[in-house]
Design an enzyme around this catalytic site. Structure first.
Site, short mmCIF file in Angstrom:
data_model
loop_
_atom_site.label_atom_id
_atom_site.label_comp_id
_atom_site.label_asym_id
_atom_site.label_seq_id
_atom_site.Cartn_x
_atom_site.Cartn_y
_atom_site.Cartn_z
N CYS A 81 0.61 10.61 -13.22
CA CYS A 81 1.07 10.00 -14.47
C CYS A 81 2.44 10.54 -14.84
O CYS A 81 2.64 11.74 -14.86
CB CYS A 81 0.11 10.34 -15.62
SG CYS A 81 -1.54 9.67 -15.42
N GLN A 287 -7.15 -4.53 -5.72
CA GLN A 287 -6.40 -4.06 -6.89
C GLN A 287 -7.18 -2.97 -7.61
O GLN A 287 -8.39 -3.07 -7.74
CB GLN A 287 -6.14 -5.23 -7.85
CG GLN A 287 -5.28 -6.35 -7.27
CD GLN A 287 -3.81 -5.98 -7.20
OE1 GLN A 287 -3.38 -4.92 -7.64
NE2 GLN A 287 -3.02 -6.86 -6.61
N TYR A 316 0.32 -12.56 2.10
CA TYR A 316 -0.05 -11.16 1.82
C TYR A 316 -1.38 -11.17 1.05
O TYR A 316 -1.49 -10.61 -0.03
CB TYR A 316 1.02 -10.44 1.00
CG TYR A 316 2.42 -10.51 1.57
CD1 TYR A 316 2.89 -9.52 2.43
CD2 TYR A 316 3.28 -11.56 1.24
CE1 TYR A 316 4.18 -9.58 2.95
CE2 TYR A 316 4.57 -11.63 1.76
CZ TYR A 316 5.02 -10.64 2.61
OH TYR A 316 6.29 -10.69 3.11
N GLU A 337 -2.43 -12.76 6.17
CA GLU A 337 -2.40 -11.30 5.99
C GLU A 337 -2.28 -10.64 7.36
O GLU A 337 -2.80 -11.14 8.35
CB GLU A 337 -3.71 -10.91 5.28
CG GLU A 337 -4.20 -9.50 5.43
CD GLU A 337 -3.34 -8.47 4.71
OE1 GLU A 337 -2.96 -8.68 3.55
OE2 GLU A 337 -3.04 -7.45 5.36
N ASP A 390 2.42 -12.06 -2.56
CA ASP A 390 2.06 -10.82 -3.25
C ASP A 390 2.32 -9.65 -2.30
O ASP A 390 1.39 -8.99 -1.83
CB ASP A 390 0.57 -10.88 -3.65
CG ASP A 390 0.13 -9.65 -4.44
OD1 ASP A 390 0.99 -8.86 -4.85
OD2 ASP A 390 -1.10 -9.49 -4.63
N CYS A 417 4.85 -5.82 -7.23
CA CYS A 417 4.56 -4.50 -7.81
C CYS A 417 5.82 -3.65 -7.81
O CYS A 417 5.75 -2.46 -8.11
CB CYS A 417 3.41 -3.82 -7.06
SG CYS A 417 3.70 -3.70 -5.30
N1 SAH Z 1 -2.99 -10.33 -2.63
C1 SAH Z 1 -3.88 -9.23 -2.36
C2 SAH Z 1 -3.24 -8.08 -1.60
C3 SAH Z 1 -1.88 -7.63 -2.05
S1 SAH Z 1 -1.33 -6.09 -1.36
C4 SAH Z 1 -4.56 -8.77 -3.62
O1 SAH Z 1 -4.16 -9.11 -4.74
O2 SAH Z 1 -5.56 -8.05 -3.52
C5 SAH Z 1 -0.26 -6.54 -0.09
C6 SAH Z 1 -0.94 -6.94 1.18
O3 SAH Z 1 0.07 -7.32 2.11
C7 SAH Z 1 -1.76 -5.88 1.89
O4 SAH Z 1 -3.04 -6.38 2.12
C8 SAH Z 1 -1.01 -5.63 3.21
O5 SAH Z 1 -1.87 -5.35 4.29
C9 SAH Z 1 -0.33 -6.96 3.41
N2 SAH Z 1 0.89 -6.98 4.26
C10 SAH Z 1 1.83 -6.04 4.41
N3 SAH Z 1 2.83 -6.47 5.18
C11 SAH Z 1 2.53 -7.74 5.55
C12 SAH Z 1 3.18 -8.74 6.34
N4 SAH Z 1 4.36 -8.51 6.91
N5 SAH Z 1 2.57 -9.93 6.47
C13 SAH Z 1 1.38 -10.19 5.87
N6 SAH Z 1 0.72 -9.29 5.14
C14 SAH Z 1 1.28 -8.08 4.96
#
Ligand code: SAH
Length: 462
Positions: A81, A287, A316, A337, A390, A417
């Site tokens: 934190c 998350q 993603y 993904e 994402d 993020c």
């Molecule tokens: N949308 C999901 C996950 C977001 S986190 C949710 O809300 O739960 C980001 C994700 O991107 C992770 O699962 C990670 O494994 C994936 N990732 C990272 N680099 C990537 C790439 N080059 N292509 C596709 N996925 C990727």
């Protein structure tokens, strides 16, 4: 000019991206950790550079009116934190401004324009005890005992603490149970320096809506003497659904190894976001703030403007959380993904929820156009109406932005993020004929400097 070890009194007038207070003396900026705008402080200069320097807080002479007492005694030492001493209301302002400033400074957006498209940040009702996942490092304490807690900021020294105020109480209880079991059974904590010892980390995951509890011990060797004794002790926890071992023999900063051995119950837990049930394994990305996740996904859903006829890409996608959340409102969704285990989970999740219009492929997001070109059965996904992205903190791969510009999709919903990489990508999309339509930050990480944000980016029609 100032020198190292000088002691000065300054008033803090700004706050940096890592949460440090910033004060100015004759235009010279000093960064001071654990201070806030409005604080009058006595500091000792620790580092002097040409245009700015760093200083260590000695005393708060007059506190800022936004200063509150941190709940946690370790707040200033722990790397978790950064903002516990800031009123929650001001934490939200800080995050709102962080997103706004990034979009202006790096995103190429005009101030007045950003103010016209930016909606108020979605704050948390209770900014404490929100995390559904804990990863406590385990180590040898100075007195020879077992140390369990969190890493001090920017180091790997463990601060003993199992009363974390942003964790679920259940995770804190689990950590204490593991500690007393380790002491009694004389099991050795891992020592990073000598690469010896057995127990490295305690990973917990809690299903917010289901009450499911997972405890995963990260160990250097599968032979954990007396593990049944730990399971017996953990059974006092309501909802205990999974106890497993993760084997990590490597000299590495990575917390989890590849192999998982189940020692009690299932090797996953379940939880809901909205009406959709998700299966979550120790390795899955999920998350960490379940209450805010629902608000974040609802914002993404609203920005996507779905009518039921759209083909949607969810890039993603992790275990398919957003894909499945959007499926009911669209014609079909393709989740993409890079982690193949996550794609397997996504398929299981789609099936378990009876969702037939979502498909998943294990492929880097930046290669999706090539992937579709080479697989005839996916032709129906070739021209998406909406693309949701994402990405992790590093943002979208440049190759993916090129793909998006190439196929000139109408709407992009960008969930981010890290506002800095979001702004970088917004700038490139802006130069390629897109325009930001709506921006809404959502606080998923109260007490920390991090923030999540959803942006609707639309193709310009001239
Ligand atoms: N949308 C999901 C996950 C977001 S986190 C949710 O809300 O739960 C980001 C994700 O991107 C992770 O699962 C990670 O494994 C994936 N990732 C990272 N680099 C990537 C790439 N080059 N292509 C596709 N996925 C990727």
């Amino acid at each position: 000019m100032y020198s190292k070890n000088d002691i000065v009194t300054i008033t803090i007038d700004d706050i940096g991206t890592e949460g440090q207070g910033i004060g100015h003396i004759n235009g010279y900026a000093l960064f001071v950790k654990d201070t806030l705008p409005g604080d009058k402080v006595k500091v000792k200069i620790t580092k002097v550079k040409k245009n700015y320097g760093y200083a260590h807080l000695l005393e708060v002479l007059t506190p800022s009116s936004d200063r509150v007492k941190a709940r946690c005694n370790n707040a200033t030492r722990c790397g978790g934190c950064q903002l516990q001493h800031y009123s929650y209301e001001k934490q939200l302002d800080y995050k709102q401004n962080k997103v706004r400033n990034c979009l202006i400074r790096m995103g190429g957006c005009e101030e007045t324009f950003i103010d016209s498209v930016m909606e108020p940040i979605i704050g948390m009702d209770n900014p404490f005890n929100y995390r559904n996942k804990a990863q406590f490092p385990v180590g040898r304490a100075k007195d020879g005992g077992v140390s369990i807690g969190f890493y001090a900021g920017r180091t790997h020294s463990i601060i003993d603490c199992t009363e974390c105020h942003i964790q679920s109480d259940i995770s804190n209880r689990v950590a204490e149970i593991v500690r007393s079991w380790m002491i009694e059974t004389k099991l050795a904590p891992y020592d990073e320096k000598s690469h010896t010892g057995l127990i490295r980390h305690i990973l917990t995951r809690i299903g917010y809506r289901t009450g499911d509890v997972m405890v995963c011990l990260v160990v250097t060797d599968i032979r954990v003497h007396g593990i049944e004794g730990l399971v017996d002790r953990l059974k006092v926890i309501d909802g205990l659904r999974s106890v497993c071992l993760n084997i990590n023999k490597d000299r590495t900063n990575k917390i989890l190894g590849t192999d998982i051995v189940n020692v009690y119950g299932d090797n996953y837990i379940e939880d809901y976001i909205g009406d959709i049930k998700y299966r979550i394994s120790p390795h899955s990305f999920y998350q960490v703030n379940p209450v805010q996740t629902e608000k974040l996904y609802n914002t993404a859903l609203e920005f996507a403007g779905l009518t039921g006829n759209e083909v949607v890409w969810d890039l993603y996608c992790g275990i398919g959380t957003i894909s499945l959340f959007l499926a009911a409102a669209s014609k079909r969704v393709l989740g993409v993904e890079v982690v193949s285990q996550a794609i397997e989970d996504a398929k299981v999740n789609a099936k378990a929820n009876g969702i037939a219009n979502a498909e998943f492929v294990a492929c880097p997001a930046e290669d999706i156009a090539d992937y579709l070109d080479n697989s005839a059965s996916f032709d129906k996904y070739k021209s998406p109406d909406v693309i949701v992205v994402d990405p992790p903190r590093k943002g979208c791969d440049a190759g993916l932005i090129d793909t998006i510009l190439d196929i000139s999709t109408e709407r992009i919903v960008y969930i981010s993020c890290d506002p800095a990489t979001l702004a970088r990508d917004v700038k490139i999309l802006g130069e390629g004929g897109y325009r930001v339509e709506r921006v809404r930050a959502c606080d998923m990480f109260g007490m920390t400097v991090h923030t999540e944000c959803v942006v609707l980016i639309q193709r310009k029609h001239t």
